[in-house]
Motif scaffolding. Structure first.
Motif, PDB file in Angstrom:
ATOM      1  N   LYS A  22       0.834  -1.204   0.000  1.00  0.00           N
ATOM      2  CA  LYS A  22       0.000   0.000   0.000  1.00  0.00           C
ATOM      3  C   LYS A  22       0.868   1.253   0.000  1.00  0.00           C
ATOM      4  N   PHE A  23       0.901   1.908  -1.144  1.00  0.00           N
ATOM      5  CA  PHE A  23       1.720   3.112  -1.307  1.00  0.00           C
ATOM      6  C   PHE A  23       0.855   4.319  -1.664  1.00  0.00           C
ATOM      7  N   SER A  24      -0.389   4.303  -1.235  1.00  0.00           N
ATOM      8  CA  SER A  24      -1.301   5.410  -1.506  1.00  0.00           C
ATOM      9  C   SER A  24      -0.867   6.677  -0.783  1.00  0.00           C
ATOM     10  N   SER A  25      -1.112   7.826  -1.417  1.00  0.00           N
ATOM     11  CA  SER A  25      -0.778   9.118  -0.807  1.00  0.00           C
ATOM     12  C   SER A  25      -1.935   9.688   0.003  1.00  0.00           C
ATOM     13  N   ALA A 350       2.158  -2.844  -5.729  1.00  0.00           N
ATOM     14  CA  ALA A 350       2.005  -1.415  -5.448  1.00  0.00           C
ATOM     15  C   ALA A 350       0.566  -1.012  -5.747  1.00  0.00           C
ATOM     16  N   LEU A 351      -0.174  -0.730  -4.700  1.00  0.00           N
ATOM     17  CA  LEU A 351      -1.557  -0.294  -4.853  1.00  0.00           C
ATOM     18  C   LEU A 351      -1.624   1.231  -4.791  1.00  0.00           C
ATOM     19  N   ASP A 352      -2.404   1.831  -5.682  1.00  0.00           N
ATOM     20  CA  ASP A 352      -2.656   3.277  -5.674  1.00  0.00           C
ATOM     21  C   ASP A 352      -1.377   4.089  -5.885  1.00  0.00           C
ATOM     22  N   ALA A 353      -0.530   3.638  -6.794  1.00  0.00           N
ATOM     23  CA  ALA A 353       0.747   4.328  -7.043  1.00  0.00           C
ATOM     24  C   ALA A 353       0.725   5.170  -8.309  1.00  0.00           C
ATOM     25  N   ALA A 354      -0.449   5.388  -8.882  1.00  0.00           N
ATOM     26  CA  ALA A 354      -0.545   6.218 -10.084  1.00  0.00           C
ATOM     27  C   ALA A 354      -0.313   7.682  -9.738  1.00  0.00           C
TER      28      ALA A 354
END
Length: 399
Positions: A22-25, A350-354
């Motif tokens: 989980k690498f979401s900002s 890597a989730l939500d890394a856009a």
């Protein structure tokens, strides 16, 4: 003897995977080791104005002040609507008496400029802007004017290296949106008058609540200035011309989630366990350093932040610099970047890394304190694998 053909895959999948992908900002990764058991002490089904729940709210405030090293004469309150609500409260309550300078270099700072110019419709406003990857000309800031700015550009990965551009003898207020900086970067309190953040960023708390910190100068403005526009109830911080001190002691304006409060306290106690602010900063900086080492050897990725001194250690934004990619039109670049983040998500690494929707095509990897550096290091080979896979596809199509 004829040599055997090399049947090994040209682009093998990496062997290791991040334990937490989980690498979401925002909302961001929970602290290491977090589980629902951390919420067992939540005072559910209770009035937030009762003695014990109110004590939990006050504990959240006091722990936050202590860990951040906030000056004792500052007030800190829990407010509605996350960091957005906290910033809006400050803008609608404090602006008007002076001209306003707004520093805008990414999406959220541009939102604050829109609010001030098109919603509050103040006449004397200067928007000092810069494109993604850069800081605006800080030398233009006028100490006689109020100043609105973000400390860290969550959507651009560009942060302020210092606050030297803010005068110690300023006449205006310095209003700082620090939502992706608080607890990961040192904030120079003597240079600031209003600081906001939310629970969902560096400490990985649940969303919905914001934090609003006021200096004595900001309090003086609140008590001496009456806005020319109607003030919604959730924005009102004064009563009969005096600060509503209860807001800054746990008496929230609207009903908070005691489940989220318990989670915030858990994050703050974890912060203490890793060395307080210094430990949190060190963890975030280690994540940035790991990515910087990888970028230094990459032939296709670079930091969106053009100046190394301005690279964020939380919202780490990368751009794609491979010649075949830069030769594509804007639509083509967006398609490739979306495919890249999609591959990482499909692989579960890597989730939500856009990239943020308004930012240049690329990747945005959260490196806040709750993210383990070992997970960052495990992710990086996957970035190379995914991009090489896409590059191979592009070459095949071109052929």
């Amino acid at each position: 003897m004829t040599a055997k053909p090399d049947l090994r895959p040209k682009n093998p999948r990496p062997a290791d995977r991040p334990e937490n992908p989980k690498f979401s900002s925002g909302p961001c990764a929970k602290r290491p080791g977090w589980s629902l058991a951390a919420l067992d002490g939540a005072l559910l089904g209770r009035s937030h104005r009762a003695k014990d729940p109110k004590a939990k709210l006050a504990e959240t405030i006091e722990l936050s002040k202590a860990i951040l090293g906030m000056p004792k004469d500052w007030r800190l309150g829990i407010v509605p609507a996350s960091d957005t609500g906290a910033v809006e409260m400050a803008l609608w309550s404090l602006l008007g008496p002076r001209g306003v300078d707004i520093l805008a270099w990414e999406s959220f700072s541009k939102d604050w400029a829109t609010d001030v110019t098109k919603q509050l419709k103040l006449d004397d406003v200067r928007v000092i802007s810069a494109g993604y990857g850069k800081l605006p000309d800080l030398a233009q800031v006028d100490k006689a004017r109020d100043l609105v700015f973000v400390w860290n550009g969550t959507t651009s990965g560009v942060r302020l290296p210092n606050a030297d551009f803010i005068a110690d003898d300023r006449e205006g207020l310095a209003i700082c949106d620090a939502t992706s900086a608080a607890f990961a970067m040192e904030l120079p309190w003597q240079k600031l008058d209003v600081v906001t953040w939310s629970w969902q960023k560096v400490l990985g708390g649940e969303a919905a609540h914001g934090m609003l910190a006021l200096s004595p100068r900001a309090v003086a403005r609140l008590e001496s200035h009456k806005p020319a526009w109607p003030m919604p109830k959730i924005f009102r911080m004064t009563k009969d011309g005096k600060l509503n001190e209860g807001i800054f002691k746990g008496e929230t304006i609207n009903t908070p989630s005691m489940l989220c409060v318990e989670d915030a306290i858990d994050g703050l106690r974890w912060a203490e366990s890793v060395g307080g602010l210094k430990g949190l900063v060190a963890r975030s900086e280690a994540n940035l350093a790991a990515i910087a080492d990888w970028v230094a050897g990459s032939d296709w990725a670079a930091f969106l932040a053009e100046d190394a001194a301005t690279r964020s250690c939380t919202s780490i934004c990368l751009k794609i610099v491979a010649p075949w990619f830069t030769a594509l039109d804007a639509e083509g670049q967006a398609v490739v970047a979306k495919k890249l983040s999609g591959m990482l998500e499909k692989e579960g690494v890597a989730l939500d890394a856009a990239n943020y929707r308004d930012a240049p095509p690329g990747l945005r990897i959260w490196g806040g304190a709750t993210v383990e550096t070992s997970d960052i290091q495990a992710l990086l080979p996957w970035l190379d694998w995914a991009f090489a896979s896409i590059a191979t596809e592009q070459k095949a199509v071109a052929a």
